[in-house]
Design a protein around this motif. Structure first.
Motif, PDB file in Angstrom:
ATOM      1  N   TRP A  82      47.144  39.708  44.621  1.00 45.91           N
ATOM      2  CA  TRP A  82      46.014  38.771  44.750  1.00 45.91           C
ATOM      3  C   TRP A  82      46.265  37.860  45.943  1.00 45.91           C
ATOM      4  CZ3 TRP A  82      41.920  39.358  41.376  1.00 45.91           C
ATOM      5  CH2 TRP A  82      42.158  40.184  40.272  1.00 45.91           C
ATOM      6  N   PRO A  83      45.385  37.865  46.934  1.00 50.02           N
ATOM      7  CA  PRO A  83      44.183  38.691  47.049  1.00 50.02           C
ATOM      8  C   PRO A  83      44.540  40.116  47.463  1.00 50.02           C
ATOM      9  CG  PRO A  83      44.425  37.371  49.017  1.00 50.02           C
ATOM     10  CD  PRO A  83      45.529  36.936  48.092  1.00 50.02           C
ATOM     11  N   SER A 144      36.169  40.744  43.100  1.00 48.91           N
ATOM     12  CA  SER A 144      35.924  39.632  44.010  1.00 48.91           C
ATOM     13  C   SER A 144      35.787  38.310  43.252  1.00 48.91           C
ATOM     14  CB  SER A 144      34.658  39.904  44.821  1.00 48.91           C
ATOM     15  OG  SER A 144      34.303  38.797  45.613  1.00 48.91           O
ATOM     16  N   THR A 147      39.060  37.082  42.023  1.00 50.70           N
ATOM     17  CA  THR A 147      39.844  36.582  43.163  1.00 50.70           C
ATOM     18  C   THR A 147      39.447  35.147  43.500  1.00 50.70           C
ATOM     19  OG1 THR A 147      40.068  38.827  44.087  1.00 50.70           O
ATOM     20  CG2 THR A 147      40.415  36.984  45.590  1.00 50.70           C
ATOM     21  N   GLU A 153      40.727  34.036  48.713  1.00 49.97           N
ATOM     22  CA  GLU A 153      39.679  34.761  49.432  1.00 49.97           C
ATOM     23  C   GLU A 153      40.115  36.210  49.603  1.00 49.97           C
ATOM     24  OE1 GLU A 153      36.695  33.790  50.374  1.00 49.97           O
ATOM     25  OE2 GLU A 153      36.957  31.766  49.572  1.00 49.97           O
ATOM     26  N   GLY A 154      39.197  37.116  49.453  1.00 50.82           N
ATOM     27  CA  GLY A 154      39.501  38.531  49.615  1.00 50.82           C
ATOM     28  C   GLY A 154      38.737  39.127  50.776  1.00 50.82           C
TER      29      GLY A 154
END
Length: 382
Positions: A82-83, A144, A147, A153-154
């Motif tokens: 993660w991410p 998403s 996350t 942030e992804g």
């Protein structure tokens, strides 16, 4: 002297923590979830429960998170980072959206055989072939969302990922199928109810489930399974000019798939469905708590509600008893069947939507269109 408390393993500790949110999770798979989910995963789920997230949404998130963790372990040998880096997201798309024709000539195309066998042995993969694009999009969207809830942030909005999804969907077309192949319209419902003809607890319960689910606007199976006596309000009888007054009941839906907890959506039952529901509640001696409950082998009524999947199983069992093809029906067929039946009987769409509580006119009208196009005037211009 008190015995020293046994120290728990990480898996056992997560299992106990999952118990605290059992009301909204598929807790019959608790041990499996504890094995697959990480400490951070469980903490995220507990946070969402405390934030008041809808039960159905949380179940869907948990289901997708569990699948993603299982896939990540099978594909990379590690829990999800993660991410997630863009390369891992692209790998997920490549493993789930692929061209069957290309795979016939290139075995390495799509999901690797060892990953597929791993997921299939755990029960995560059942069908053969690429995933439905909608399923892949939903899992990426939930990935998403989870996350972001972790404050990260992804790469879910990256042009490369969007392009990969678009090209993969084009290369692996799938026919969009309805959730239920056939709608449970009035004639089908009559056949199902005919199998509930005795005064046994099981027949009384199943009859009430079918009639309440249909007459209340085609309620979702989760709404029927989660229905509680506290949601029911007796209304004044409906006067009939040529007969006795009809019993009336209001169902306060509370939070549903399309509403928030603050909204008090209400649907109404009138006549036979109310009588069927009252007959079940009286026979089962239920005056509070869950309305629809499991029935034991010796006819004992459980204190716990049936689970949503049981509604589906009951409908399929009754379809089989009625000499219908059980594979063609599912609980969602009651929802589509209500609107289809309303169209067949000439009930205006806005009036039917008031009871079904559909928010999308486009979605609701599709059932009307399917019911009326074949025999409508537009198909008989010549």
């Amino acid at each position: 002297m008190a015995k020293p408390k046994k120290s728990l393993t990480a898996v056992e500790r997560r299992a106990e923590e999952l118990d605290t949110i059992a009301a909204v999770l598929p807790i019959e798979r608790r041990d499996e979830l504890a094995e697959l989910l990480t400490d951070h995963d469980v903490e995220t789920l507990r946070h969402l429960v405390n934030q008041g997230m809808g039960d159905n949404t949380l179940r869907a998130l948990t289901s997708d998170l569990t699948y993603l963790e299982a896939w990540g372990l099978a594909a990379t040998g590690r829990s999800l980072p993660w991410p997630a880096p863009e390369a891992l997201l692209l790998k997920f798309v490549a493993h789930h959206l692929w061209d069957p024709e290309k795979r016939a000539s290139a075995p390495d195309h799509g999901m690797p055989a060892d990953v597929e066998d791993n997921l299939r042995s755990q029960g995560f993969l059942k069908s053969v072939g690429p995933h439905a694009p909608a399923t892949v999009r939903r899992r990426l969207a939930n990935w998403s969302t989870l996350t972001k809830w972790r404050g990260l942030e992804g790469a879910f909005a990256s042009p490369a990922l969007k392009s990969a999804i678009r090209l993969a969907i084009r290369a692996a077309p799938r026919q969009r199928l309805r959730k239920s192949a056939k709608a449970v319209t009035g004639d089908v419902l009559a056949k199902l109810l005919a199998t509930c003809g005795t005064d046994s607890l099981r027949d009384l319960r199943d009859r009430a489930i079918l009639m309440v689910a249909f007459a209340s606007g085609g309620r979702r199976r989760s709404e029927i399974a989660g229905l509680r006596c506290e949601q029911l309000t007796v209304e004044p009888p409906i006067e009939e000019p040529d007969g006795p007054p009809l019993p009336s009941l209001a169902i306060h839906l509370g939070r549903t798939k399309t509403t928030s907890g603050e909204q008090d959506d209400i649907v109404y039952l009138t006549g036979r469905p109310v009588e069927a529901l009252n007959a079940w509640l009286t026979a089962a001696k239920i005056d509070s708590g869950s309305v629809f409950r499991a029935i034991g082998r010796w006819g004992t009524v459980s204190k716990r509600a049936i689970d949503p999947q049981s509604v589906n199983a009951i409908l399929k069992q009754r379809a089989e008893m009625a000499a219908l093809d059980a594979g063609e029906f599912s609980a969602h067929g009651i929802r589509s069947g209500y609107l289809t039946e309303a169209a067949n009987r000439g009930i205006p769409l806005p009036e039917a939507m008031e009871q079904s509580r559909h928010r999308s006119v486009q979605q609701a009208s599709s059932y009307y269109n399917n019911a009326t196009r074949r025999s409508g005037r537009a198909a008989r211009l010549l």
